[in-house]
Write an enzyme that holds these catalytic residues in place. Structure first.
Site, PDB file in Angstrom:
ATOM      1  N   GLY A  13       0.785  -1.232   0.000  1.00 53.05           N
ATOM      2  CA  GLY A  13       0.000   0.000   0.000  1.00 53.05           C
ATOM      3  C   GLY A  13       0.816   1.281   0.000  1.00 53.05           C
ATOM      4  CG  LEU A  85      -2.339  -8.717  -7.957  1.00 55.04           C
ATOM      5  CD1 LEU A  85      -1.505  -9.888  -7.451  1.00 55.04           C
ATOM      6  CD2 LEU A  85      -1.570  -7.961  -9.028  1.00 55.04           C
ATOM      7  CB  ILE A  88     -11.712  -4.379 -13.657  1.00 54.21           C
ATOM      8  CG1 ILE A  88     -10.507  -3.887 -12.856  1.00 54.21           C
ATOM      9  CG2 ILE A  88     -12.929  -3.495 -13.379  1.00 54.21           C
ATOM     10  CD1 ILE A  88     -10.623  -4.025 -11.356  1.00 54.21           C
ATOM     11  CG  HIS A 104       1.897  -2.680 -15.621  1.00 58.18           C
ATOM     12  ND1 HIS A 104       1.401  -3.858 -15.090  1.00 58.18           N
ATOM     13  CD2 HIS A 104       2.982  -3.033 -16.358  1.00 58.18           C
ATOM     14  CE1 HIS A 104       2.153  -4.870 -15.497  1.00 58.18           C
ATOM     15  NE2 HIS A 104       3.108  -4.395 -16.274  1.00 58.18           N
ATOM     16  CG  ASP A 145      -1.391  -5.117 -16.930  1.00 56.93           C
ATOM     17  OD1 ASP A 145      -1.853  -4.437 -15.997  1.00 56.93           O
ATOM     18  OD2 ASP A 145      -0.741  -6.164 -16.750  1.00 56.93           O
ATOM     19  CD  GLU A 174       4.676   1.805  -9.055  1.00 58.14           C
ATOM     20  OE1 GLU A 174       4.264   1.019  -9.905  1.00 58.14           O
ATOM     21  OE2 GLU A 174       4.770   1.493  -7.847  1.00 58.14           O
TER      22      GLU A 174
HETATM   23  C1  GRF Z   1       3.172  -1.221  -7.607  1.00 61.44           C
HETATM   24  O1  GRF Z   1       4.442  -1.471  -8.085  1.00 61.44           O
HETATM   25  C2  GRF Z   1       2.187  -1.123  -8.736  1.00 61.44           C
HETATM   26  O2  GRF Z   1       2.745  -0.728  -9.941  1.00 61.44           O
HETATM   27  C3  GRF Z   1       1.710  -2.536  -8.868  1.00 61.44           C
HETATM   28  O3  GRF Z   1       1.681  -3.031  -7.564  1.00 61.44           O
HETATM   29  C4  GRF Z   1       2.648  -2.361  -6.774  1.00 61.44           C
HETATM   30  C5  GRF Z   1       1.980  -1.909  -5.514  1.00 61.44           C
HETATM   31  O4  GRF Z   1       2.928  -1.473  -4.585  1.00 61.44           O
HETATM   32  N1  GRF Z   1       0.526  -2.607  -9.661  1.00 61.44           N
HETATM   33  P1  GRF Z   1       2.426  -0.812  -3.228  1.00 61.44           P
HETATM   34  O5  GRF Z   1       1.524  -1.825  -2.547  1.00 61.44           O
HETATM   35  O6  GRF Z   1       1.711   0.445  -3.568  1.00 61.44           O
HETATM   36  O7  GRF Z   1       3.672  -0.554  -2.433  1.00 61.44           O
END
Ligand code: GRF
Length: 189
Positions: A13, A85, A88, A104, A145, A174
């Site tokens: 998270g 995961l 949807i 992603h 994706d 991210e």
């Molecule tokens: C991220 O790398 C995102 O791209 C992927 O899952 C990961 C989640 O990481 N879909 P976190 O739980 O936000 O640390």
């Protein structure tokens, strides 16, 4: 009126945390709900610490309508997938046209699709000896994706970088971009 965001996440998270913090005192939007399918996921602790409502969902109901009715009853305007995961389901896509986005940890269309998540992505990128990787933020459609790309950012891969080191670089990207890109989408700026 402030837009209500739901974050779907089932992992540590860290992205959810950044998004929650970004919108904490925002006039634009607030995270109103964290949706999770794993009872012990770290994201639940993050939501609890931020006093945000959580919903632990189960697969049968999810497959039926993706909890679309529940989200509508909660007044949710926009859905953000951040480490979620399950595919949807169509009723949820239909309930939020152009209203569900995903992040992603690679440069789609490469390294996407079923089974391409977390460490598997970074291992594949390193094994292919790519010189760059990055992140993709995209609209969600009925395929894994696959929806239209909204934003990408890249990072260099140094010779000898391990999948863990690449994961760290990607996570930093991210955290830097996801909240900002969400805000831009919501405000149209
Ligand atoms: C991220 O790398 C995102 O791209 C992927 O899952 C990961 C989640 O990481 N879909 P976190 O739980 O936000 O640390």
């Amino acid at each position: 009126m402030k837009q209500k965001l739901a974050i779907f996440a089932s992992g540590a998270g860290s992205n959810a945390k950044k998004i929650i913090e970004h919108f904490k005192n925002s006039p634009v939007a607030a995270v109103a709900l964290v949706v999770c399918n794993k009872p012990h996921a770290g994201v639940l602790d993050i939501a609890a610490a931020a006093e945000i409502e959580t919903a632990l969902i189960e697969r049968d109901q999810y497959k039926k309508d993706g909890y679309a009715q529940f989200l509508k009853e909660k007044g949710i305007d926009f859905v953000i997938l951040a480490g979620f995961l399950w595919k949807i389901p169509q009723p949820l896509i239909d309930a939020f046209p152009r209203g569900i986005i995903n992040i992603h940890p690679a440069l789609l269309p490469k390294y996407g699709g079923k089974g391409m998540y977390g460490a598997f992505v970074h291992e594949a990128v390193i094994a292919a000896k790519d010189a760059v990787s990055g992140i993709t933020i995209h609209y969600v459609d009925e395929h894994y994706d696959h929806g239209d790309v909204i934003f990408q950012a890249t990072c260099d891969i140094a010779p000898g970088d391990t999948p863990d080191q690449l994961a760290e670089k990607v996570h930093q990207l991210e955290h830097e971009h996801f909240p900002r890109v969400i805000e831009q989408l919501l405000t149209g700026k």
